[in-house]
Design a protein around this motif. Structure first.
Motif, PDB file in Angstrom:
ATOM      1  N   LEU A  67      -0.778  -0.163   2.003  1.00  0.00           N
ATOM      2  CA  LEU A  67      -1.343   1.064   1.446  1.00  0.00           C
ATOM      3  C   LEU A  67      -0.353   1.764   0.516  1.00  0.00           C
ATOM      4  N   GLY A  68       0.923   1.776   0.924  1.00  0.00           N
ATOM      5  CA  GLY A  68       1.931   2.468   0.143  1.00  0.00           C
ATOM      6  C   GLY A  68       2.277   1.787  -1.160  1.00  0.00           C
ATOM      7  N   GLU A  69       2.139   0.468  -1.204  1.00  0.00           N
ATOM      8  CA  GLU A  69       2.518  -0.279  -2.403  1.00  0.00           C
ATOM      9  C   GLU A  69       1.358  -0.475  -3.374  1.00  0.00           C
ATOM     10  N   ASP A  70       0.139  -0.177  -2.934  1.00  0.00           N
ATOM     11  CA  ASP A  70      -1.038  -0.376  -3.774  1.00  0.00           C
ATOM     12  C   ASP A  70      -1.695   0.979  -4.023  1.00  0.00           C
ATOM     13  N   ARG A  71      -1.523   1.501  -5.227  1.00  0.00           N
ATOM     14  CA  ARG A  71      -2.039   2.841  -5.527  1.00  0.00           C
ATOM     15  C   ARG A  71      -3.555   2.916  -5.383  1.00  0.00           C
ATOM     16  N   GLU A  72      -4.265   1.885  -5.785  1.00  0.00           N
ATOM     17  CA  GLU A  72      -5.718   1.905  -5.721  1.00  0.00           C
ATOM     18  C   GLU A  72      -6.211   1.932  -4.275  1.00  0.00           C
ATOM     19  N   ARG A  73      -5.559   1.145  -3.400  1.00  0.00           N
ATOM     20  CA  ARG A  73      -5.954   1.163  -1.987  1.00  0.00           C
ATOM     21  C   ARG A  73      -5.675   2.526  -1.370  1.00  0.00           C
TER      22      ARG A  73
ATOM     23  N   LEU B 199      -8.390   5.124   0.260  1.00  0.00           N
ATOM     24  CA  LEU B 199      -8.244   5.687   1.606  1.00  0.00           C
ATOM     25  C   LEU B 199      -8.378   7.200   1.575  1.00  0.00           C
ATOM     26  N   THR B 200      -7.653   7.862   0.677  1.00  0.00           N
ATOM     27  CA  THR B 200      -7.655   9.321   0.642  1.00  0.00           C
ATOM     28  C   THR B 200      -8.957   9.884   0.090  1.00  0.00           C
ATOM     29  N   ALA B 201      -9.700   9.054  -0.665  1.00  0.00           N
ATOM     30  CA  ALA B 201     -10.997   9.512  -1.167  1.00  0.00           C
ATOM     31  C   ALA B 201     -12.024   9.606  -0.052  1.00  0.00           C
ATOM     32  N   ASN B 202     -11.851   8.815   1.007  1.00  0.00           N
ATOM     33  CA  ASN B 202     -12.829   8.776   2.095  1.00  0.00           C
ATOM     34  C   ASN B 202     -12.347   9.425   3.388  1.00  0.00           C
ATOM     35  N   THR B 203     -11.069   9.777   3.442  1.00  0.00           N
ATOM     36  CA  THR B 203     -10.497  10.286   4.688  1.00  0.00           C
ATOM     37  C   THR B 203      -9.480  11.375   4.387  1.00  0.00           C
TER      38      THR B 203
END
Length: 704
Positions: A411-417, A421-425
């Motif tokens: 999660l930390g290395e992939d900006r899109e992921r 995550l933050t868009a839904n949670t």
């Protein structure tokens, strides 16, 4: 001893003064004036206007209060010389109004050293002469972390550099040897998004400086500042690698010592939130204020809008003026405190004594000592804020399982992921820990890391909606209770509860009308025959003020709770009108969703309309009225633009209060009208608006 000797008049003047013999009343008056003038001149600095021995303090920069900073600043104001003295390869300049740029600069400096061994100088822009930047050698690197606020304005500590950089032009002010990087902090809801960064970077480029990376920009419109900075920082570190710097593994080293021990509960001073509070000439002390006359302003719907009054009766030293702000110090909700204690495996130690000490003197702990673990999470740390992508990478090293570590790294290395995550949670620290490792507590995560990582809990500011003339010892607060739903494709939607607004609703004991479960907060109360709750608050002065002359016409533009300061403005004008004072024309624009549910203070406005008569004209805009077209405040301003321009030309003061996006739209509508009606070109419009703002005739009090 005669009077001349007593006043320390030189003996050489005694015969002259004694010889002055008036021959008439006019001569006597002239002689007396002469004598008084002579005495005033001769006794200046002895009997009156004595020099203030502390006068120099007014001109000292705040950063010089710290001893270490004073020594360093006193050594030189030449940044090139300072880089050589300290053996630094990089200088990171910061310009900050709220402290975010400073925090980013310090973090970047620490990481540059811990990961690459690069010695950095983290520098307040006001600590060095701007001219000396041209002397930085080509083997050094300069970084600029610059904030823009208000109407495209630089921060206070950037002012001198700002004036200098805009004058840099031609070969006489060349910066050809300067290599630099630049990152700006701003909000795209504002008209002049990152203007200060662009002006500075453009000026550097025109003077011959070389940018090693494209300028980076943070956008706080959707809370993306932290992640935008992290992405730019990743680019900086990639640049370091291409420049030949070897990266090394980073080992966590705490900056504070933490002792958690069983024993008597530590005393909790309710005023100790001031550990983070820098009181200034524009702010009052923090005091506990009882809540009075709380009521709901919305008549229907699933939202709350709370009116309350805070009683200043017990605090004579705290005063406010119409148009000022009140800073409310909230506490964190009990559910989030319990969730974090559970995730850390510390639930049974919530009442243990927490003792903190700094590893180095320069470090200032974010929590007072002694306190308890529960109080630290309730009063002092932002445990409800989102976790940045950078923080996921930092936390990964303490993961209790390999699966949890892999998840955090991915999660930390992939900006899109991370964005998905933050868009839904709503990812707070506690929710993150439980999400990636739901069945095992994070006992390996150091408490020192948690305290260092979480930001200090800060006050939330509200425009005061009462008049200091009519209600000098009561502060009215108008607060929309925010509960933002985040839609989710895989499960129930996540709710972001506005921290301060839900805290205030809870403090009033008013029922919630929202369909979502309201957070529960701990409250303090005092006895006055009844159980009355209090909130900690302080006053912050504002420049959002009525003109001194009551006959000056007013244009008031607001939406929703942006009407708050205008309630106070109108109350003052109505009072002056009632006692026979001349009152200028008032044109009020007010917008909300629906006239039957969201029209706050409607009955009060009707009474003011009756009192002021044709002196008050109200123009409304409703965006969700059944069977009607959506109309917003900026639309009404456009419709009435000819009247607004005429009033401005006649000397009216215009005030805009509400969301920054609304204010930006209003600005655009009026600028378009000025171009159409006045025949202005784009540069003429800017000169016109800037002139009005400089004279205090066009003011805005807006938020993101």
């Amino acid at each position: 001893m005669d009077i001349l000797s007593a006043l320390q008049i030189p003996p050489t003047l005694h015969p002259l003064l004694s010889a002055v013999q008036p021959s008439s009343r006019a001569d006597a008056v002239a002689a007396l004036l002469f004598l008084l003038s002579a005495l005033g001149y001769l006794t200046r600095g002895r009997l009156w206007e004595k020099p203030d021995p502390y006068y120099h303090i007014y001109f000292e920069r705040p950063q010089l209060v710290d001893g270490a900073s004073a020594i360093n600043a006193a050594s030189t104001r030449n940044v090139a010389q300072r880089l050589e003295e300290d053996n630094c390869d990089v200088v990171i300049f910061w310009g900050s109004q709220s402290g975010t740029s400073e925090r980013f600069a310090e973090a970047l400096g620490r990481e540059s050293y811990s990961r690459f061994g690069i010695n950095t100088l983290v520098a307040d822009l006001s600590d060095f002469d701007a001219d000396s930047i041209a002397l930085i050698p080509t083997n050094k690197l300069a970084m600029f972390l610059i904030s823009t606020y208000g109407e495209g304005d630089p921060s206070d500590n950037t002012a001198a550099f700002w004036d200098w950089i805009r004058k840099v032009e031609g070969e006489s002010r060349t910066l050809k040897g300067l290599r630099y990087l630049a990152f700006g902090l701003g909000n795209s809801n504002y008209k002049y998004y990152n203007r200060v960064l662009d002006v500075i970077a453009d000026s550097l480029d025109e003077a011959g400086a070389t940018a090693l990376l494209p300028r980076g920009k943070a956008d706080d419109a959707n809370g993306g500042t932290e992640d935008d900075f992290q992405s730019w920082k990743d680019s900086v570190f990639a640049l370091f690698r291409t420049l030949g710097h070897q990266e090394k593994a980073v080992i966590y080293e705490p900056t504070i010592n933490v002792l958690l021990s069983e024993g008597a509960e530590a005393n909790q001073d309710e005023h100790s939130v001031s550990i983070h509070y820098q009181r200034s000439a524009t702010t009052s002390a923090i005091v506990p204020l009882p809540i009075k006359n709380a009521r709901e302003l919305f008549s229907a719907g699933d939202r709350n809008c709370v009116h309350m009054e805070l009683d200043l009766g017990a605090h004579a030293e705290v005063q406010y003026k119409t148009g000022d702000h009140v800073g409310i110090w909230p506490v964190n909700p009990e559910d989030e405190i319990n969730r974090l204690l559970e995730a850390l495996g510390l639930r049974d130690q919530r009442y243990h004594s927490l003792l903190l000490s700094a590893v180095e003197k320069a470090t200032k702990p974010r929590v007072p000592s002694p306190t308890t673990l529960e109080q630290a999470f309730r009063h002092y740390l932002e445990i409800c804020g989102p976790v940045s992508r950078k923080r996921l990478l930092d936390i990964a090293q303490f993961a209790p399982t390999q699966e949890a570590k892999a998840t955090l790294l991915a999660l930390g290395e992939d900006r899109e992921r991370y964005k998905q995550l933050t868009a839904n949670t709503h990812v707070t620290l506690a929710r993150l820990l439980q999400l990636v490792c739901p069945n095992e507590p994070w006992t390996s995560l150091p408490l020192s890391f948690v305290i260092e990582t979480l930001l200090p809990l800060q006050p939330r500011y509200y425009s005061i909606s009462s008049s200091s003339i009519i209600s000098p010892r009561r502060i009215a607060v108008t607060a929309l209770v925010v509960n933002k739903a985040i839609p989710s494709e895989s499960g129930p939607e996540s709710i972001i509860h506005g921290l301060a607004s839900n805290y205030l609703l809870s403090a009033t004991n008013l029922p919630t009308t929202s369909s979502v479960t309201a957070p529960v907060y701990a409250h303090k109360a005092f006895k006055d025959g009844l159980e009355t709750r209090t909130v900690l608050a302080h006053i912050r002065k504002s420049k959002f003020k009525l003109p001194i002359t009551s006959s000056t016409p007013l244009i008031l533009i607001s939406a929703g709770t942006g009407f708050a300061p205008f309630r106070a403005f109108l109350a003052e004008r109505a009072k002056l009108h009632a006692i026979g004072k001349p009152v200028g024309k008032i044109l009020l624009f007010f917008g909300c969703r629906h006239p039957d549910t969201d029209y706050i203070y409607h009955s009060e406005l009707n009474k003011m309309q009756e009192s002021l008569g044709d002196k008050l004209e109200i123009v409304t805009a409703f965006s969700r009225q059944e069977g009607a077209k959506k109309v917003y405040v900026q639309d009404r301003v456009a419709e009435c633009s000819a009247q607004v321009l005429d009033m401005l030309d006649a000397g009216a003061n215009m005030y805009i209060c509400g969301k920054a996006s609304m204010a930006r739209e209003v600005d655009m509508k009026l600028e378009e009208a000025a171009m159409s009606v006045k025949g202005f070109q784009e540069k003429d419009v800017k000169a016109w608006t800037d002139a009005l703002k400089r004279r205090g005739k066009w003011k805005a009090d807006v938020w993101g």
